[in-house]
Design an enzyme around this catalytic site. Sequence first.
Site, short mmCIF file in Angstrom:
data_model
loop_
_atom_site.label_atom_id
_atom_site.label_comp_id
_atom_site.label_asym_id
_atom_site.label_seq_id
_atom_site.Cartn_x
_atom_site.Cartn_y
_atom_site.Cartn_z
CG ASP A 182 -9.68 1.13 3.40
OD1 ASP A 182 -10.44 0.25 2.79
OD2 ASP A 182 -8.53 0.77 3.72
CE LYS B 1 -4.20 -1.65 2.01
NZ LYS B 1 -5.18 -1.65 2.89
#
Length: 276
Positions: A101, A65
Amino acid sequence: MRRACVIGWPVSHSRSPLIHRYWLARYGIDGSYTRVAVRPEEAARFLKNLRAEGYVGCNVTIPHKETACAVAAEVCSAARAAGAANTLWYKGDRLVADNTDSAGFIHNLAAAAPRFDIRGAIVEVLGAGGAARGIVFALLEAGAREIRLFNRTRMRAEAVAAYFGARVNGFDWTRRNTALRDISLLVNTTPVGMPGSDPLGIDVGALDRSCVVADIVYVPILTPLLAAARACGLATVDGLGMLLHQAVPGFERWFGVRPEVTEELRALVERDIEGA
Ligand code: ATR
C-alpha cells in the site's frame, strides 16, 4: 503453473482476483490467482505452509495482515512501519512480507498528480491506523518535509508520531481545519466517506489552490471529500488508483512481469465497484 491467491475472512469482497487475472491474461502467463477463505485461527498455519499448498505467494486481507507479519521470516520496512503486511512471496526458502500500500500510494500519486512534488511538502494526514502508518512511511521515504497527523483518538496520532520521529507530529482531530493553508497534500486514511458515514468535516475551500487531495476510500470512487476538492478546482487522487498500484509488486514477484496499470484495468474494476 505458478499459483497465487488472496486469503481473508471473509474474502469474497476482494477485488484482487479481478486485477491479477486481468494481468495474467494480458501477459499470456500460465498462472492462477484465487480467493481462499481462511479462518483467523487457521491463518498462521496456512501461511507457514503456503509453498507446500502449492503457492508462490499471496495477498492477505483483513483480518490476517498482522498475522502475516508475525509468521514471515523477513518483514520489509514498510510492513514493519505499518504493523501489517498485504503481500507475501518467497526469497529462496524464506517467506517475505511486505506492505505494498505504501509504494502503491506513492506511485498512484505520481500517476494521478504528475505535477505535484512530494519533496519538501507539508502533508496533513487524517487517521492514525495501519493505513496511515503505511502512508506516512511512504511519504517520509519520498521526501516529505513534515507530516501532520490528525486523529479522533489523539493518543494514537501521538504514538505514530513517536514511532516516526521529528518530521511527524500528532494533533487532536478537532484541529484538522486550523492550518489548511500551509499544506500541499491532504490525505484521508480513515474510512469516512464510505456510504453511511458522517461527513469528514474538512473545509476544502480553505486549502491552497495548488493543494492535492487524496483519499484511500474507493467505495465510492468519488468520495464526498474528492468531490468537494474537484468543485474547488483542486487536483485529486482516488483510492481506486492506489488499489490498482498496490497490486503491481506482488504480481511482479510471483509471475516475473512488472504489470502496467492501464485505463482498461481501471475501467474493469470501476464497473465491478459500481455494479456491486
Ligand atoms: P486501517 O488499518 O485501515 O487504517 P484502523 O486501524 O481501524 O484501520 O484505523 C482506522 C482509522 O480511521 C483510525 O485512525 C480511526 O480513528 P481512531 O483511532 O479514533 O479509531 C479513524 N476513524 C474511523 N472512523 C472514524 C470516524 N467516524 N471519524 C474519524 N476517524 C475515524
